[in-house]
Design a protein around this motif. Structure first.
Motif, PDB file in Angstrom:
ATOM      1  N   ALA A  99       1.024  -1.397  -0.113  1.00 39.13           N
ATOM      2  CA  ALA A  99      -0.174  -0.064  -0.052  1.00 39.13           C
ATOM      3  C   ALA A  99       0.788   1.269  -0.131  1.00 39.13           C
ATOM      4  CB  ALA A  99      -0.884  -0.024   1.070  1.00 39.13           C
ATOM      5  N   GLN A 100       0.672   2.162  -1.025  1.00 37.60           N
ATOM      6  CA  GLN A 100       1.429   3.309  -1.216  1.00 37.60           C
ATOM      7  C   GLN A 100       1.021   4.329  -0.090  1.00 37.60           C
ATOM      8  OE1 GLN A 100       1.191   4.601  -5.099  1.00 37.60           O
ATOM      9  NE2 GLN A 100       2.306   3.146  -6.028  1.00 37.60           N
ATOM     10  N   GLN A 101      -0.064   4.115   0.606  1.00 35.74           N
ATOM     11  CA  GLN A 101      -0.659   5.162   1.530  1.00 35.74           C
ATOM     12  C   GLN A 101      -0.047   4.795   2.950  1.00 35.74           C
ATOM     13  OE1 GLN A 101      -2.377   3.282  -0.802  1.00 35.74           O
ATOM     14  NE2 GLN A 101      -4.157   4.247  -1.236  1.00 35.74           N
ATOM     15  N   ILE A 102       0.757   3.907   2.910  1.00 37.99           N
ATOM     16  CA  ILE A 102       1.261   3.493   4.290  1.00 37.99           C
ATOM     17  C   ILE A 102       2.838   3.733   4.144  1.00 37.99           C
ATOM     18  CG2 ILE A 102       1.325   1.717   6.225  1.00 37.99           C
ATOM     19  CD1 ILE A 102      -1.119   0.644   5.175  1.00 37.99           C
ATOM     20  N   ASP A 103       3.274   4.748   4.474  1.00 38.70           N
ATOM     21  CA  ASP A 103       4.924   5.123   4.223  1.00 38.70           C
ATOM     22  C   ASP A 103       5.369   4.497   5.506  1.00 38.70           C
ATOM     23  OD1 ASP A 103       4.587   6.200   1.862  1.00 38.70           O
ATOM     24  OD2 ASP A 103       4.255   8.466   3.059  1.00 38.70           O
ATOM     25  N   ALA A 104       4.879   4.261   6.797  1.00 35.48           N
ATOM     26  CA  ALA A 104       5.815   4.061   7.862  1.00 35.48           C
ATOM     27  C   ALA A 104       6.194   2.560   7.847  1.00 35.48           C
ATOM     28  CB  ALA A 104       4.604   4.159   9.048  1.00 35.48           C
ATOM     29  N   THR A 105       5.872   1.640   7.031  1.00 37.96           N
ATOM     30  CA  THR A 105       6.300   0.260   6.797  1.00 37.96           C
ATOM     31  C   THR A 105       7.557   0.333   5.947  1.00 37.96           C
ATOM     32  OG1 THR A 105       5.118  -0.063   4.602  1.00 37.96           O
ATOM     33  CG2 THR A 105       3.922  -0.693   6.512  1.00 37.96           C
ATOM     34  N   ASN A 106       8.125   1.552   5.521  1.00 38.20           N
ATOM     35  CA  ASN A 106       9.177   1.341   4.486  1.00 38.20           C
ATOM     36  C   ASN A 106      10.603   1.245   5.422  1.00 38.20           C
ATOM     37  OD1 ASN A 106       8.005   2.309   2.411  1.00 38.20           O
ATOM     38  ND2 ASN A 106       8.415   4.626   2.675  1.00 38.20           N
ATOM     39  N   GLN A 107      10.542   1.462   6.734  1.00 42.19           N
ATOM     40  CA  GLN A 107      11.684   1.137   7.656  1.00 42.19           C
ATOM     41  C   GLN A 107      11.435  -0.259   8.680  1.00 42.19           C
ATOM     42  OE1 GLN A 107      14.483   2.737   6.787  1.00 42.19           O
ATOM     43  NE2 GLN A 107      13.623   3.888   5.520  1.00 42.19           N
ATOM     44  N   LEU A 108      10.272  -0.928   8.246  1.00 42.43           N
ATOM     45  CA  LEU A 108       9.844  -1.929   9.224  1.00 42.43           C
ATOM     46  C   LEU A 108      10.099  -3.265   8.499  1.00 42.43           C
ATOM     47  CD1 LEU A 108       6.515  -0.539  10.817  1.00 42.43           C
ATOM     48  CD2 LEU A 108       8.629  -0.374  11.782  1.00 42.43           C
ATOM     49  N   THR A 109      10.290  -4.201   9.584  1.00 39.10           N
ATOM     50  CA  THR A 109      10.478  -5.680   9.078  1.00 39.10           C
ATOM     51  C   THR A 109       9.044  -6.436   9.254  1.00 39.10           C
ATOM     52  OG1 THR A 109      10.764  -6.384  11.446  1.00 39.10           O
ATOM     53  CG2 THR A 109      12.582  -5.899  10.204  1.00 39.10           C
ATOM     54  N   PHE A 110       9.129  -7.525   8.528  1.00 32.97           N
ATOM     55  CA  PHE A 110       7.830  -8.338   8.427  1.00 32.97           C
ATOM     56  C   PHE A 110       7.177  -8.580   9.894  1.00 32.97           C
ATOM     57  CE2 PHE A 110       5.500 -12.486   8.691  1.00 32.97           C
ATOM     58  CZ  PHE A 110       4.615 -12.521   7.723  1.00 32.97           C
ATOM     59  N   GLU A 111       8.242  -9.169  10.886  1.00 32.67           N
ATOM     60  CA  GLU A 111       7.871  -9.373  12.170  1.00 32.67           C
ATOM     61  C   GLU A 111       7.113  -8.167  13.043  1.00 32.67           C
ATOM     62  OE1 GLU A 111       7.204 -11.895  13.983  1.00 32.67           O
ATOM     63  OE2 GLU A 111       7.612 -13.079  12.321  1.00 32.67           O
ATOM     64  N   ALA A 112       7.664  -6.737  12.540  1.00 36.28           N
ATOM     65  CA  ALA A 112       7.458  -5.569  13.071  1.00 36.28           C
ATOM     66  C   ALA A 112       5.957  -5.236  12.507  1.00 36.28           C
ATOM     67  CB  ALA A 112       8.357  -4.533  12.606  1.00 36.28           C
ATOM     68  N   VAL A 113       5.444  -5.558  11.302  1.00 38.34           N
ATOM     69  CA  VAL A 113       4.273  -5.292  11.056  1.00 38.34           C
ATOM     70  C   VAL A 113       3.196  -6.310  11.160  1.00 38.34           C
ATOM     71  CG1 VAL A 113       2.817  -4.974   8.874  1.00 38.34           C
ATOM     72  CG2 VAL A 113       5.088  -4.017   8.902  1.00 38.34           C
ATOM     73  N   ARG A 114       3.540  -7.419  11.729  1.00 39.18           N
ATOM     74  CA  ARG A 114       2.902  -8.666  12.223  1.00 39.18           C
ATOM     75  C   ARG A 114       2.252  -8.352  13.731  1.00 39.18           C
ATOM     76  NH1 ARG A 114       3.616 -13.690  14.430  1.00 39.18           N
ATOM     77  NH2 ARG A 114       2.370 -15.328  13.508  1.00 39.18           N
ATOM     78  N   ASN A 115       3.204  -7.886  14.314  1.00 42.69           N
ATOM     79  CA  ASN A 115       3.057  -7.706  15.936  1.00 42.69           C
ATOM     80  C   ASN A 115       1.937  -8.494  16.496  1.00 42.69           C
ATOM     81  OD1 ASN A 115       0.978  -5.683  15.836  1.00 42.69           O
ATOM     82  ND2 ASN A 115       2.462  -4.741  14.747  1.00 42.69           N
ATOM     83  N   SER A 116       0.822  -7.931  16.812  1.00 45.10           N
ATOM     84  CA  SER A 116      -0.189  -8.526  17.580  1.00 45.10           C
ATOM     85  C   SER A 116      -1.381  -8.739  16.821  1.00 45.10           C
ATOM     86  CB  SER A 116      -0.685  -7.331  18.731  1.00 45.10           C
ATOM     87  OG  SER A 116      -1.050  -6.055  18.002  1.00 45.10           O
ATOM     88  N   LEU A 117      -1.167  -8.708  15.425  1.00 46.13           N
ATOM     89  CA  LEU A 117      -2.364  -9.172  14.616  1.00 46.13           C
ATOM     90  C   LEU A 117      -2.892 -10.551  14.849  1.00 46.13           C
ATOM     91  CD1 LEU A 117      -4.297  -8.601  12.387  1.00 46.13           C
ATOM     92  CD2 LEU A 117      -2.520  -9.323  10.746  1.00 46.13           C
TER      93      LEU A 117
END
Length: 399
Positions: A27-45
């Motif tokens: 998603a181009q609207q979510i710039d915060a993921t540019n510096q994050l890893t797979f696990e960081a995005v996954r977190n508590s989902l």
């Protein structure tokens, strides 16, 4: 037969998570993921999805407790990761889309009643997750802003303190430089006038004038170097204690302030008959004290005299007594004259003559540092007397 959405959901859980993470990264609207890893995005989902599976099984006794806890954790993590609110809303929209897409084939095969129930429950769980996530996210951001505000206040206070300290040091230095500079100018002017006389032959007098200019220039240099060292160090004055003859120091100070008294036509008197032979002191600091007190007395004396007496006392102490026939100090102001920047209102003196209000504050600080005491007695229109008393052999540590 009621379709077991809970089992189906558990079977597709990992696939839903993987597809959701891919969608968030794409998603181009979510710039915060540019510096994050797979696990960081996954977190508590996974916790959110596990609680959804439990509720799809018909177990709602916890009343969204598991969903709330997981969503609150998710919001705190997103705040720490620097997500914007719009980015969080976007990732939850993607989650809803991925869940329905993964369950689409099973949903269309269920009865209308089961279909409606499952859709409503999934929407309700996702909406609850969004609400709890935003609540914890907002709270985390508020706490972060409060911490930043506190830090900014502390930083501002420290900057203000440093600025004030710098201004005070500069004001003190300026005050300390005024008297020796005036003396240098006076002796230099006297020397020039002597040189302009056609019959000038008094070489010894000329040499003495030059020596006085040099002595005052060296005194200025010591003050400047000392102030620079003060600002580079911890802000504390370190005394350089040594045995000196106070009569020699008094003669040196007299040479500094004599041009000031001569310009105003004042009688400058010095009495060292009862002075001690030697005292343990910091010669530079003592010279500052005496120069300030004498120049102050001269500044506020329009006619008459300024007198310095050096006395020895029986209790292993000695004193400097500076008296004048000046305009005096009102009783109500005598308790405050040693405060920085405090100035007695004197209508008979110009602003330039009144100084900065730092001279006596500097004197008081140095006297206290050198284990001495300073007292003042004064009466309006009848002059003032400042008495500074020191131990002959003080025990002062610079540690």
């Amino acid at each position: 037969m009621t379709m077991d959405f809970s089992t189906i959901f558990r079977q597709k859980r990992d696939a839903i998570i993987e597809r959701w993470i891919e969608s968030v990264f794409d998603a181009q609207q979510i710039d915060a993921t540019n510096q994050l890893t797979f696990e960081a995005v996954r977190n508590s989902l996974p916790k959110v999805l596990d609680s959804l599976a439990v509720m799809l099984a018909g177990d709602r006794t916890d009343k969204f407790k598991a969903v709330d806890e997981a969503s609150i954790e998710h919001g705190i993590i997103r705040a720490d990761q620097g997500f914007e609110p719009a980015e969080i809303a976007r990732e939850y929209r993607l989650l809803r889309t991925v869940i329905f897409s993964a369950l689409e084939e099973d949903l269309v095969q269920s009865s209308p009643r089961d279909l409606l129930w499952a859709i409503r429950l999934i929407d309700t769980v996702v909406d609850e997750a969004i609400a709890q996530c935003f609540d914890s996210y907002t709270q985390s951001r508020i706490e972060e802003l409060e911490q930043l505000q506190t830090q900014l206040q502390l930083t501002n206070q420290e900057l203000t303190r440093l600025i004030r300290a710098s201004q005070e040091n500069m004001s003190k230095l300026t005050h300390e430089l005024k008297t020796p500079l005036t003396s240098i100018i006076g002796y230099a002017d006297f020397f020039i006038r002597q040189q302009q006389k056609p019959d000038t032959k008094d070489t010894e007098l000329q040499l003495e004038s030059i020596k006085r200019v040099l002595r005052n220039g060296r005194f200025l240099l010591r003050l400047i170097n000392d102030t620079a060292q003060l600002q580079q160090g911890d802000g504390h004055i370190k005394l350089n204690m040594e045995l000196i003859d106070p009569k020699v120091l008094v003669r040196s100070v007299r040479e500094i302030v004599e041009p000031l008294a001569r310009t105003k036509g004042l009688d400058l008197r010095v009495d060292c008959d009862r002075a001690p032979q030697q005292v343990q002191t910091d010669a530079l600091r003592l010279q500052q004290i005496l120069t300030n007190l004498l120049s102050n007395a001269i500044r506020y004396t329009e006619k008459g005299f300024v007198e310095l007496a050096v006395e020895t006392h029986q209790d292993h102490r000695w004193s400097l007594v500076i008296s004048d026939s000046g305009i005096g100090i009102d009783q109500s102001a005598q308790d405050r004259i040693f405060e920085p920047y405090f100035q007695v209102c004197r209508s008979s003196t110009s602003d330039a003559e009144q100084g900065t209000g730092l001279g006596l504050a500097v004197v008081a600080q140095l006297v206290e540092l050198m284990q001495g005491k300073i007292l003042v007695t004064s009466k309006l229109d009848h002059g003032s007397t400042f008495t500074v008393t020191f131990p002959i052999e003080p025990t002062i540590s610079n540690a």
